[in-house]
Write a protein that holds these residues in place. Sequence first.
Motif, PDB file in Angstrom:
ATOM      1  N   MET A   1       0.855  -1.173   0.000  1.00  0.00           N
ATOM      2  CA  MET A   1       0.000   0.000   0.000  1.00  0.00           C
ATOM      3  C   MET A   1       0.902   1.238   0.000  1.00  0.00           C
ATOM      4  N   SER A   2       0.625   2.169  -0.895  1.00  0.00           N
ATOM      5  CA  SER A   2       1.473   3.355  -1.016  1.00  0.00           C
ATOM      6  C   SER A   2       1.140   4.383   0.067  1.00  0.00           C
ATOM      7  N   THR A   3       2.099   5.265   0.284  1.00  0.00           N
ATOM      8  CA  THR A   3       1.915   6.317   1.293  1.00  0.00           C
ATOM      9  C   THR A   3       0.783   7.250   0.902  1.00  0.00           C
ATOM     10  N   GLY A   4       0.705   7.607  -0.379  1.00  0.00           N
ATOM     11  CA  GLY A   4      -0.372   8.483  -0.841  1.00  0.00           C
ATOM     12  C   GLY A   4      -1.745   7.887  -0.621  1.00  0.00           C
ATOM     13  N   LEU A   5      -1.863   6.589  -0.826  1.00  0.00           N
ATOM     14  CA  LEU A   5      -3.146   5.924  -0.599  1.00  0.00           C
ATOM     15  C   LEU A   5      -3.514   5.926   0.877  1.00  0.00           C
ATOM     16  N   ILE A   6      -2.540   5.700   1.729  1.00  0.00           N
ATOM     17  CA  ILE A   6      -2.795   5.711   3.180  1.00  0.00           C
ATOM     18  C   ILE A   6      -3.257   7.098   3.622  1.00  0.00           C
ATOM     19  N   PHE A   7      -2.541   8.140   3.161  1.00  0.00           N
ATOM     20  CA  PHE A   7      -2.933   9.500   3.534  1.00  0.00           C
ATOM     21  C   PHE A   7      -4.292   9.877   2.947  1.00  0.00           C
ATOM     22  N   GLY A   8      -4.558   9.446   1.722  1.00  0.00           N
ATOM     23  CA  GLY A   8      -5.854   9.725   1.103  1.00  0.00           C
ATOM     24  C   GLY A   8      -7.000   9.055   1.834  1.00  0.00           C
ATOM     25  N   LEU A   9      -6.793   7.793   2.220  1.00  0.00           N
ATOM     26  CA  LEU A   9      -7.831   7.095   2.985  1.00  0.00           C
ATOM     27  C   LEU A   9      -8.019   7.700   4.369  1.00  0.00           C
ATOM     28  N   THR A  10      -6.930   8.202   4.950  1.00  0.00           N
ATOM     29  CA  THR A  10      -7.042   8.876   6.252  1.00  0.00           C
ATOM     30  C   THR A  10      -7.863  10.151   6.130  1.00  0.00           C
ATOM     31  N   GLY A  11      -7.594  10.941   5.081  1.00  0.00           N
ATOM     32  CA  GLY A  11      -8.386  12.153   4.847  1.00  0.00           C
ATOM     33  C   GLY A  11      -9.847  11.830   4.600  1.00  0.00           C
ATOM     34  N   LEU A  12     -10.094  10.787   3.824  1.00  0.00           N
ATOM     35  CA  LEU A  12     -11.473  10.366   3.572  1.00  0.00           C
ATOM     36  C   LEU A  12     -12.145   9.908   4.860  1.00  0.00           C
ATOM     37  N   GLY A  13     -11.411   9.176   5.688  1.00  0.00           N
ATOM     38  CA  GLY A  13     -11.959   8.717   6.964  1.00  0.00           C
ATOM     39  C   GLY A  13     -12.321   9.873   7.890  1.00  0.00           C
ATOM     40  N   PHE A  44      -7.179  17.824   3.620  1.00  0.00           N
ATOM     41  CA  PHE A  44      -6.151  16.788   3.622  1.00  0.00           C
ATOM     42  C   PHE A  44      -6.157  16.029   2.305  1.00  0.00           C
ATOM     43  N   MET A  45      -7.349  15.702   1.808  1.00  0.00           N
ATOM     44  CA  MET A  45      -7.444  14.985   0.536  1.00  0.00           C
ATOM     45  C   MET A  45      -6.960  15.848  -0.631  1.00  0.00           C
ATOM     46  N   LEU A  46      -7.214  17.153  -0.579  1.00  0.00           N
ATOM     47  CA  LEU A  46      -6.714  18.036  -1.635  1.00  0.00           C
ATOM     48  C   LEU A  46      -5.186  18.088  -1.643  1.00  0.00           C
ATOM     49  N   VAL A  47      -4.583  18.153  -0.469  1.00  0.00           N
ATOM     50  CA  VAL A  47      -3.121  18.175  -0.391  1.00  0.00           C
ATOM     51  C   VAL A  47      -2.552  16.867  -0.904  1.00  0.00           C
ATOM     52  N   VAL A  48      -3.171  15.753  -0.536  1.00  0.00           N
ATOM     53  CA  VAL A  48      -2.706  14.444  -1.017  1.00  0.00           C
ATOM     54  C   VAL A  48      -2.850  14.358  -2.535  1.00  0.00           C
ATOM     55  N   ALA A  49      -3.939  14.884  -3.082  1.00  0.00           N
ATOM     56  CA  ALA A  49      -4.155  14.836  -4.528  1.00  0.00           C
ATOM     57  C   ALA A  49      -3.135  15.688  -5.279  1.00  0.00           C
ATOM     58  N   ALA A  50      -2.628  16.738  -4.650  1.00  0.00           N
ATOM     59  CA  ALA A  50      -1.666  17.625  -5.311  1.00  0.00           C
ATOM     60  C   ALA A  50      -0.242  17.099  -5.234  1.00  0.00           C
ATOM     61  N   TRP A  51      -0.005  16.102  -4.418  1.00  0.00           N
ATOM     62  CA  TRP A  51       1.358  15.597  -4.247  1.00  0.00           C
ATOM     63  C   TRP A  51       1.828  14.894  -5.506  1.00  0.00           C
ATOM     64  N   LYS A  52       3.091  15.143  -5.860  1.00  0.00           N
ATOM     65  CA  LYS A  52       3.713  14.473  -7.008  1.00  0.00           C
ATOM     66  C   LYS A  52       5.089  13.982  -6.581  1.00  0.00           C
ATOM     67  N   ALA A  57       7.356  19.363  -9.588  1.00  0.00           N
ATOM     68  CA  ALA A  57       6.837  20.362  -8.652  1.00  0.00           C
ATOM     69  C   ALA A  57       5.357  20.078  -8.401  1.00  0.00           C
ATOM     70  N   PRO A  58       4.903  20.215  -7.159  1.00  0.00           N
ATOM     71  CA  PRO A  58       3.477  19.989  -6.880  1.00  0.00           C
ATOM     72  C   PRO A  58       2.621  21.087  -7.497  1.00  0.00           C
ATOM     73  N   ASP A  59       1.370  20.772  -7.709  1.00  0.00           N
ATOM     74  CA  ASP A  59       0.416  21.731  -8.260  1.00  0.00           C
ATOM     75  C   ASP A  59       0.065  22.737  -7.170  1.00  0.00           C
ATOM     76  N   PRO A  60       0.288  24.039  -7.388  1.00  0.00           N
ATOM     77  CA  PRO A  60       0.029  25.029  -6.330  1.00  0.00           C
ATOM     78  C   PRO A  60      -1.445  25.353  -6.126  1.00  0.00           C
ATOM     79  N   VAL A  61      -2.296  25.050  -7.094  1.00  0.00           N
ATOM     80  CA  VAL A  61      -3.710  25.428  -6.979  1.00  0.00           C
ATOM     81  C   VAL A  61      -4.402  24.716  -5.817  1.00  0.00           C
ATOM     82  N   PRO A  62      -4.285  23.389  -5.661  1.00  0.00           N
ATOM     83  CA  PRO A  62      -4.924  22.762  -4.493  1.00  0.00           C
ATOM     84  C   PRO A  62      -4.382  23.289  -3.159  1.00  0.00           C
TER      85      PRO A  62
END
Length: 96
Positions: A1-13, A44-52, A57-62
């Motif tokens: 399980m990737s770190t991004g998925l864990i953080f995304g599921l945490t934000g969703l939770g 939290f989910m927006l920050v996780v979605a912007a991570w690259k 470089a991450p997307d600054p809009v989120p």
Amino acid sequence: MSTGLIFGLTGLGVFVVGLCGALVLVDPLRRVLALKLCSVGAGFMLVVAAWKAPPEAPDPVPHALVITGIVVMISATAVALALIRRLHTLEHEHHD
């Protein structure tokens, strides 16, 4: 399980817990706190979605949306708490 998925599921939770609290709880103060949880989870989910990956470089809009959301959340919470306090005062004056 990737770190991004864990953080995304945490934000969703966190968002789901806040949403359930906002729908189920009766006390206005607890509802405000539950709605704050919804806002934190969405941010939290927006920050996780912007991570690259690090070379990109991450997307600054989120990130800008999250910062704006934090300011709006603080302002809305202050207004909601003032309204709750005023309603509480009016209820006690009405009973006297």
